[in-house]
Design an enzyme around this catalytic site. Structure first.
Site, short mmCIF file in Angstrom:
data_model
loop_
_atom_site.label_atom_id
_atom_site.label_comp_id
_atom_site.label_asym_id
_atom_site.label_seq_id
_atom_site.Cartn_x
_atom_site.Cartn_y
_atom_site.Cartn_z
N ARG A 66 0.82 -1.23 0.00
CA ARG A 66 0.00 0.00 0.00
C ARG A 66 0.84 1.26 0.00
O ARG A 66 0.35 2.32 0.39
CB ARG A 66 -0.94 -0.02 1.21
CG ARG A 66 -1.81 -1.28 1.32
CD ARG A 66 -2.71 -1.48 0.12
NE ARG A 66 -3.70 -2.53 0.32
CZ ARG A 66 -4.49 -2.99 -0.62
NH1 ARG A 66 -4.41 -2.52 -1.86
NH2 ARG A 66 -5.37 -3.93 -0.36
N HIS A 235 -6.25 -14.14 -11.51
CA HIS A 235 -7.21 -14.75 -10.58
C HIS A 235 -8.51 -15.21 -11.26
O HIS A 235 -9.59 -14.71 -10.96
CB HIS A 235 -7.51 -13.85 -9.39
CG HIS A 235 -7.63 -12.37 -9.65
ND1 HIS A 235 -8.36 -11.85 -10.69
CD2 HIS A 235 -7.13 -11.31 -8.98
CE1 HIS A 235 -8.30 -10.53 -10.64
NE2 HIS A 235 -7.55 -10.17 -9.62
N ASP A 306 -2.23 -12.56 -4.78
CA ASP A 306 -3.15 -11.41 -4.73
C ASP A 306 -3.22 -10.85 -3.31
O ASP A 306 -4.29 -10.44 -2.85
CB ASP A 306 -4.54 -11.80 -5.25
CG ASP A 306 -5.42 -10.58 -5.52
OD1 ASP A 306 -4.91 -9.44 -5.49
OD2 ASP A 306 -6.63 -10.77 -5.76
O1 DOR Z 1 -10.08 -8.19 -3.60
C1 DOR Z 1 -9.29 -7.46 -4.17
N1 DOR Z 1 -8.52 -6.59 -3.49
N2 DOR Z 1 -9.22 -7.49 -5.51
C2 DOR Z 1 -8.52 -6.56 -6.19
O2 DOR Z 1 -8.57 -6.59 -7.39
C3 DOR Z 1 -7.78 -5.51 -5.49
C4 DOR Z 1 -7.44 -5.90 -4.13
C5 DOR Z 1 -6.95 -4.76 -3.27
O3 DOR Z 1 -6.02 -4.08 -3.70
O4 DOR Z 1 -7.46 -4.57 -2.18
#
Ligand code: DOR
Length: 443
Positions: A66, A235, A306
């Site tokens: 982040r 995904h 992910d």
């Molecule tokens: O669930 C998800 N969270 N899918 C995404 O495409 C982005 C990700 C996020 O960055 O929180």
């Protein structure tokens, strides 16, 4: 004259391209320099790997840290620290940060932030947007960039390329493989009324349904063919998309996630509530079974995590105000090793999915297999270790995993990045040695 190495990993079972071989590997200047019996050689450092399996370093080609932006959830240091605790040596980070990674300045800023702090090697995606579409061909070739990421459906953050005309502009700019979040945004918007405040989170896969995913993947493939552009569909969650993608393997590669291979609706929503909410969603068991079939059939090219951290407080908001995403970079390998222990895939196929696959998809230089001349990236695992995944093991600033309390067989024992031991026996050792990944020049 006696051979000398910086580092020898002795007596482990190496997962070589041709199969497992119990032998030694010698490292010089961060590269694999010899494979074979090195009993007579000298080395500054030696690791007795008897009884352990030596995999090529695990590559996670999809993480969301982040930084810059909401670093209270994660930053490049904490995210990569979790990675090495989980046996990951190299990762590619997504552009939905704040600001999003859509310019050369934003890419350079991320590289600067990661340098000296990252525990793994790293590369960053450039986010596609209607504003930067024509610059993508230049941006995708910057050092430290693994490729382009295009969100065709809205998820966390503001990046979105929803309509065919803009998707075509993105696909026309550049030559490297374009990675895609494939959910049809028009259908999501049309049906958003289904998940007003007060709706149950078990509605998540009904709103973001099979048709949402399939329709988008079909549109994407027809536009990719017209543009003669290779795409990597991230995904994938549905049986229907797997059947469709099997007909397009000349142009499309496929990623699946441990979350979708391990959990299933409705049980996951009953047990975990919004802590199972992610995009695209976790679906019923028939889809999970189809993903496993697609792994066996070779349709799937890689497994990524992910990793998408949000704090517990954020996740605990009432649906649909709860953000989507699960942590995963640290649990990717333990979960997949457990699937190996339970007979769902072979260890050799796991290496194909977590090392060779990403290297092939992205044209990574010198990573993805154990071979002389390649980077000395290794993940040492104990296939017999019985451990329990717990929240207090998770390094993510968000501090939780959907797999808390799950017993697994198979555990990472050491993470070695270009000859540096960064994790051994759950202890962090050498910090900040991560460097940008290099890619094949011609791609
Ligand atoms: O669930 C998800 N969270 N899918 C995404 O495409 C982005 C990700 C996020 O960055 O929180």
């Amino acid at each position: 004259m006696k051979d000398t190495f910086d580092f020898i990993i002795a007596g482990g079972t190496l997962l070589l391209p041709g199969g497992p071989v119990e032998t030694d590997v010698g490292v010089r200047a961060g590269r694999t320099a010899a494979i074979g019996n090195l009993g007579a050689a000298s080395a500054a450092q030696r690791y007795d790997a008897k009884g352990l399996t030596v995999m090529p370093g695990v590559i996670d080609e999809q993480v969301h840290f982040r930084e810059p932006g909401p670093t209270h959830k994660e930053d490049l240091e904490s995210g990569t620290r979790g990675a090495v605790l989980g046996g990951v040596t190299c990762l590619f980070e997504m552009p939905n940060t704040d600001p999003p990674t859509t310019t050369e300045a934003a890419i350079n800023d991320k590289i600067k932030r990661a340098t000296g702090r990252a525990w793994t090697d790293f590369a960053f995606y450039v986010g596609a947007s209607p504003e930067n579409a024509e610059q993508l061909g230049t941006l995708e070739r910057l050092p430290g960039v693994c490729g382009i990421k295009m969100f065709m459906g809205s998820s966390t953050g503001s990046l979105l390329v929803a309509d065919d005309a803009n998707v075509a502009r993105v696909l026309a700019s550049g030559t490297r493989r374009v990675t895609v979040h494939s959910e049809d945004d028009m259908r999501l918007t049309e049906r958003a009324g289904m998940v007003k405040d007060g709706a149950d989170v078990s509605m998540h896969p009904e709103w973001r349904d099979v048709e949402t995913a399939l329709r988008c993947t079909q549109r994407l493939l027809s536009l990719a063919r017209a543009a003669r552009r290779r795409v990597h569909v991230l995904h994938v969650t549905t049986a229907e998309e797997m059947d469709f993608l099997a007909q397009h393997k000349d142009i499309a590669t496929v990623e699946v996630l441990p979350q979708h291979l391990t959990l299933a609706a409705p049980e996951c929503y009953q047990r975990l509530g919004t802590f199972a909410q992610m995009n695209p969603p976790i679906r019923e068991a028939r889809h999970r079974d189809a993903l496993w079939k697609a792994i066996t059939a070779g349709i799937v090219d890689c497994v990524g995590s992910d990793h998408a951290p949000h704090t517990r407080e954020e996740k605990a908001r009432p649906y649909p105000r709860s953000p989507s995403g699960l942590t995963g970079v640290q649990t990717l390998l333990p979960l997949m090793l457990n699937h190996v222990a339970e007979g769902r895939l072979t260890l050799q196929r796991l290496v194909d999915l977590t090392s060779a696959g990403p290297a092939r998809i992205f044209g990574i230089a010198n990573k993805g297999r154990i071979a002389v001349g390649y980077d000395a990236d290794f993940t040492l695992v104990d296939l017999k270790a019985k451990r329990t995944i717990t929240n207090d093991w998770i390094a993510s600033k968000s501090g939780w995993t959907a797999f808390d309390g799950m017993g697994v067989t198979g555990w990472p024992k050491a993470t070695i990045v270009r000859g540096h031991v960064v994790m051994r026996d759950d202890q962090l050792i050498e910090k900040g040695i991560g460097a940008p990944v290099r890619f094949q020049e011609t791609l």
